[in-house]
Design a protein around this motif. Structure first.
Motif, PDB file in Angstrom:
ATOM      1  N   ILE A 212       3.746 -11.284  -1.910  1.00 18.12           N
ATOM      2  CA  ILE A 212       4.849 -11.825  -2.703  1.00 18.12           C
ATOM      3  C   ILE A 212       5.683 -10.708  -3.332  1.00 18.12           C
ATOM      4  O   ILE A 212       6.903 -10.702  -3.236  1.00 18.12           O
ATOM      5  CB  ILE A 212       4.295 -12.756  -3.802  1.00 18.12           C
ATOM      6  CG1 ILE A 212       3.614 -13.971  -3.161  1.00 18.12           C
ATOM      7  CG2 ILE A 212       5.409 -13.204  -4.749  1.00 18.12           C
ATOM      8  CD1 ILE A 212       2.761 -14.766  -4.119  1.00 18.12           C
ATOM      9  N   ALA A 213       5.032  -9.758  -3.975  1.00 19.24           N
ATOM     10  CA  ALA A 213       5.755  -8.723  -4.711  1.00 19.24           C
ATOM     11  C   ALA A 213       6.394  -7.689  -3.793  1.00 19.24           C
ATOM     12  O   ALA A 213       7.490  -7.188  -4.080  1.00 19.24           O
ATOM     13  CB  ALA A 213       4.806  -8.019  -5.688  1.00 19.24           C
ATOM     14  N   LEU A 214       5.701  -7.356  -2.675  1.00 22.93           N
ATOM     15  CA  LEU A 214       6.158  -6.264  -1.815  1.00 22.93           C
ATOM     16  C   LEU A 214       6.523  -6.726  -0.416  1.00 22.93           C
ATOM     17  O   LEU A 214       7.000  -5.915   0.392  1.00 22.93           O
ATOM     18  CB  LEU A 214       5.065  -5.192  -1.721  1.00 22.93           C
ATOM     19  CG  LEU A 214       4.548  -4.637  -3.052  1.00 22.93           C
ATOM     20  CD1 LEU A 214       3.414  -3.657  -2.805  1.00 22.93           C
ATOM     21  CD2 LEU A 214       5.675  -3.977  -3.829  1.00 22.93           C
ATOM     22  N   ASP A 215       6.272  -7.995  -0.104  1.00 26.21           N
ATOM     23  CA  ASP A 215       6.570  -8.529   1.218  1.00 26.21           C
ATOM     24  C   ASP A 215       5.838  -7.755   2.306  1.00 26.21           C
ATOM     25  O   ASP A 215       6.384  -7.472   3.373  1.00 26.21           O
ATOM     26  CB  ASP A 215       8.085  -8.517   1.489  1.00 26.21           C
ATOM     27  CG  ASP A 215       8.498  -9.542   2.534  1.00 26.21           C
ATOM     28  OD1 ASP A 215       7.795 -10.554   2.656  1.00 26.21           O
ATOM     29  OD2 ASP A 215       9.517  -9.327   3.219  1.00 26.21           O
ATOM     30  N   THR A 216       4.578  -7.399   2.031  1.00 25.46           N
ATOM     31  CA  THR A 216       3.805  -6.635   3.004  1.00 25.46           C
ATOM     32  C   THR A 216       2.323  -6.915   2.804  1.00 25.46           C
ATOM     33  O   THR A 216       1.911  -7.455   1.772  1.00 25.46           O
ATOM     34  CB  THR A 216       4.069  -5.122   2.845  1.00 25.46           C
ATOM     35  OG1 THR A 216       3.526  -4.433   3.967  1.00 25.46           O
ATOM     36  CG2 THR A 216       3.439  -4.571   1.583  1.00 25.46           C
ATOM     37  N   ARG A 217       1.518  -6.551   3.787  1.00 26.45           N
ATOM     38  CA  ARG A 217       0.064  -6.623   3.694  1.00 26.45           C
ATOM     39  C   ARG A 217      -0.478  -5.234   3.374  1.00 26.45           C
ATOM     40  O   ARG A 217      -0.062  -4.244   3.980  1.00 26.45           O
ATOM     41  CB  ARG A 217      -0.531  -7.128   5.004  1.00 26.45           C
ATOM     42  CG  ARG A 217      -0.137  -8.556   5.392  1.00 26.45           C
ATOM     43  CD  ARG A 217      -0.846  -9.589   4.551  1.00 26.45           C
ATOM     44  NE  ARG A 217      -2.286  -9.574   4.720  1.00 26.45           N
ATOM     45  CZ  ARG A 217      -2.968 -10.384   5.539  1.00 26.45           C
ATOM     46  NH1 ARG A 217      -2.324 -11.296   6.252  1.00 26.45           N
ATOM     47  NH2 ARG A 217      -4.288 -10.326   5.612  1.00 26.45           N
ATOM     48  N   LEU A 218      -1.406  -5.168   2.429  1.00 26.83           N
ATOM     49  CA  LEU A 218      -1.990  -3.885   2.032  1.00 26.83           C
ATOM     50  C   LEU A 218      -3.242  -3.538   2.824  1.00 26.83           C
ATOM     51  O   LEU A 218      -3.703  -2.398   2.785  1.00 26.83           O
ATOM     52  CB  LEU A 218      -2.345  -3.899   0.544  1.00 26.83           C
ATOM     53  CG  LEU A 218      -1.205  -4.089  -0.457  1.00 26.83           C
ATOM     54  CD1 LEU A 218      -1.737  -3.946  -1.883  1.00 26.83           C
ATOM     55  CD2 LEU A 218      -0.086  -3.100  -0.207  1.00 26.83           C
ATOM     56  N   GLY A 219      -3.816  -4.508   3.521  1.00 26.87           N
ATOM     57  CA  GLY A 219      -5.035  -4.253   4.266  1.00 26.87           C
ATOM     58  C   GLY A 219      -6.295  -4.443   3.445  1.00 26.87           C
ATOM     59  O   GLY A 219      -7.360  -3.925   3.808  1.00 26.87           O
ATOM     60  N   CYS A 220      -6.214  -5.193   2.338  1.00 24.66           N
ATOM     61  CA  CYS A 220      -7.382  -5.410   1.476  1.00 24.66           C
ATOM     62  C   CYS A 220      -8.503  -6.149   2.189  1.00 24.66           C
ATOM     63  O   CYS A 220      -9.674  -6.008   1.814  1.00 24.66           O
ATOM     64  CB  CYS A 220      -6.990  -6.202   0.235  1.00 24.66           C
ATOM     65  SG  CYS A 220      -5.742  -5.424  -0.793  1.00 24.66           S
ATOM     66  N   LEU A 221      -8.169  -6.942   3.210  1.00 20.55           N
ATOM     67  CA  LEU A 221      -9.170  -7.749   3.894  1.00 20.55           C
ATOM     68  C   LEU A 221      -9.648  -7.106   5.187  1.00 20.55           C
ATOM     69  O   LEU A 221     -10.382  -7.735   5.963  1.00 20.55           O
ATOM     70  CB  LEU A 221      -8.605  -9.145   4.183  1.00 20.55           C
ATOM     71  CG  LEU A 221      -8.078  -9.914   2.967  1.00 20.55           C
ATOM     72  CD1 LEU A 221      -7.632 -11.310   3.374  1.00 20.55           C
ATOM     73  CD2 LEU A 221      -9.122  -9.989   1.863  1.00 20.55           C
ATOM     74  N   ASP A 222      -9.259  -5.874   5.421  1.00 23.87           N
ATOM     75  CA  ASP A 222      -9.727  -5.164   6.605  1.00 23.87           C
ATOM     76  C   ASP A 222     -11.242  -5.019   6.556  1.00 23.87           C
ATOM     77  O   ASP A 222     -11.820  -4.819   5.472  1.00 23.87           O
ATOM     78  CB  ASP A 222      -9.085  -3.775   6.692  1.00 23.87           C
ATOM     79  CG  ASP A 222      -7.596  -3.847   6.984  1.00 23.87           C
ATOM     80  OD1 ASP A 222      -7.108  -4.959   7.286  1.00 23.87           O
ATOM     81  OD2 ASP A 222      -6.921  -2.806   6.898  1.00 23.87           O
ATOM     82  N   PRO A 223     -11.922  -5.094   7.698  1.00 21.53           N
ATOM     83  CA  PRO A 223     -13.389  -4.934   7.691  1.00 21.53           C
ATOM     84  C   PRO A 223     -13.790  -3.528   7.261  1.00 21.53           C
ATOM     85  O   PRO A 223     -13.099  -2.551   7.551  1.00 21.53           O
ATOM     86  CB  PRO A 223     -13.768  -5.205   9.157  1.00 21.53           C
ATOM     87  CG  PRO A 223     -12.524  -4.940   9.938  1.00 21.53           C
ATOM     88  CD  PRO A 223     -11.385  -5.339   9.045  1.00 21.53           C
TER      89      PRO A 223
END
Length: 515
Positions: A212-223
């Motif tokens: 929402i804030a950055l319109d991007t995925r940070l990869g927090c859910l990466d294995p």
């Protein structure tokens, strides 16, 4: 020899002046004239020099402030529905109120530029330590008066519009779907979640708010996300900031005189979060510059930049969203899962509602679906009533008002104890029971509710600016969790700790089984 009494203006105390004073007194509302003086409000004894500061000093304070609901309960038991703390310099006098009608009076008289007590340590960080970066922009958390109004005027059309939240529904749905896919891998031989499941929920919350804030995925859910990864460092910094800011703002005033270890740690983590977030924010700003018009609607950050040519305000808003959108949302999700685990009949009713909208487990959830899932909304609101993440609100009086029959002057900080009021039999039948039905419109309880008791997102012009996004994140994730799994918690009542917010302390060892 004659004696003259001279007023500060240098005019003699004559008949004309006396008439003016009398007229001013007579112009006061009858309620004010009948009310008792501010100084008579019950409260801790004010001591010479230190006032009631001793109530907040280690070793001297009577109240722990680690469990705010219990602390408010003790204060109310000792002094009644209204309590005054005075002699808190450099803080203002403070009044705590435990009556919903008084809460309503405060909100009805907050003015066009509502003011609430600033987070002094955050204010110091932004105005002194990092003044060159923030350039006088404190953010909507800390700004007051006309400065706050200017910020909020820019923010509201972006953050408070349903169409903006709807724009991110697909992205938030995908984050939730990615998290749900990880749950089978979390389970041990007892089908229980791991001891660090709380941290996994933090990752989901950070990934969601970044969309929402950055319109991007940070990869927090990466294995196999490393312990020293950038997202994990952000999560740990945010969690520690909430802990330390609670100490600095509520439990101790020593840091205002000397630089304590807690204050030094706060500055370190605030700087770390700023440095990491700024990198992500600048990357988002650069992406917005090269984005083509046919690549979809403008993101939240882009909308901020379009409305204000100075990027500082947009950057600070994005920073505040990342800071405020992790622990708060993950704690709220945890609480409703705990309540549904303890009330299997309610969990089953919720499942039946969700199944109507999601006949297949992998059906994407739309914004319109969420609006129609009334029992889902009721479960979340009931959970927030019983175990709120934020225990209350606060306002600074900008005019004289009467609370519980006492006069309260301007420039007094009023603490509104919603967490305690929400558990009162005066306002809710069976207040400790999880009864989502009480929030269903048209129901008997819903019609009788006092509208100023339970306000998890605040009220009025200063209500939580991220409310729509937080609700959407919670509703989407909870719907997917309940649609696919039974949730159970077998380890007794959860223990909680209050920092700036209230969150669970025991491991979240939910037993999760397929439906």
């Amino acid at each position: 020899m004659s004696l003259r009494v001279v007023l500060p203006q240098g005019r003699p105390f004559g008949r004309r002046v006396f008439s003016t004073v009398t007229a001013a007194v007579d112009s006061k509302p009858a309620e004010w004239l009948a009310a008792r003086p501010f100084e008579e409000i019950p409260g801790p004894k004010k001591l010479p020099i230190i006032g009631t500061k001793y109530m907040f000093l280690p070793g001297l304070r009577k109240y722990d402030f680690s469990d705010l609901t219990e602390t408010h309960r003790e204060i109310r038991k000792d002094y009644g529905d209204i309590v005054r703390f005075s002699g808190l310099e450099p803080r203002r006098d403070m009044v705590m109120i435990y009556n919903a009608d008084d809460v309503e009076t405060v909100f009805r008289n907050e003015g066009i530029w509502p003011e609430r007590p600033s987070l002094r340590c955050l204010k110091y960080f932004r105005e002194v330590v990092k003044k060159d970066f923030f350039k006088g922009v404190g953010g909507i958390l800390n700004d007051q008066g006309e400065t706050w109004h200017k910020s909020r005027t820019l923010v509201n059309p972006v953050m408070m519009q349903p169409k903006t939240a709807k724009q991110y529904a697909a992205g938030i749905d995908q984050v939730a779907e990615d998290f749900i896919a990880k749950i089978p891998g979390f389970r041990d031989s007892k089908s229980e979640m791991p001891d660090d499941f709380k941290n996994e929920l933090h990752k989901w919350a950070l990934e969601s708010i970044a969309v929402i804030a950055l319109d991007t995925r940070l990869g927090c859910l990466d294995p196999d996300l490393k312990a020293d990864s950038v997202p994990q460092r952000m999560i740990e910094a945010i969690h520690q900031l909430f802990h330390d800011m609670h100490i600095l703002e509520v439990k101790s005033i020593v840091w205002t005189m000397i630089s304590t270890p807690t204050f030094k740690r706060f500055l370190k983590n605030a700087s770390l979060l700023l440095d990491i977030s700024y990198k992500y924010i600048i990357e988002a700003v650069e992406r917005s510059k090269i984005k083509k018009g046919d690549e979809g609607p403008s993101s939240v950050l882009e909308k901020f930049l379009e409305r204000d040519p100075d990027p500082t305000r947009a950057i600070v808003m994005a920073l505040d969203m990342l800071f405020a959108g992790v622990d708060t949302t993950s704690h709220a999700l945890t609480n409703v899962l705990l309540h549904l685990s303890e009330n299997k009949d309610k969990q089953e009713l919720l499942y039946q509602e969700i199944r109507k909208f999601l006949p297949e487990v992998n059906t994407p959830i739309t914004y319109e679906m969420l609006n129609d899932m009334k029992y889902l909304q009721a479960c979340i609101k009931e959970s927030m009533r019983i175990q709120p993440v934020a225990q209350g609100n606060a306002r600074t009086t900008h005019q004289e008002i009467v609370l519980s029959g006492y006069r309260v002057p301007k420039n007094v900080d009023v603490i509104l104890a919603h967490g305690l009021l929400s558990l009162s039999e005066k306002y809710y039948p069976q207040p400790k029971k999880f009864i989502p039905e009480r929030w269903i419109r048209g129901g008997e309880q819903a019609e009788k509710m006092h509208p100023f008791v339970t306000l998890p997102f605040g009220h009025g012009a200063r209500k939580c600016v991220g409310m729509r996004f937080a609700k959407m994140e919670l509703e989407m994730m909870l719907a997917k969790m309940i649609r696919r799994y039974h949730w159970d918690y077998k380890y007794g009542p959860m223990r909680y700790e209050t920092t700036l917010i209230t969150g669970p302390t025991d491991p979240l060892k939910f037993a999760v089984t397929d439906r």
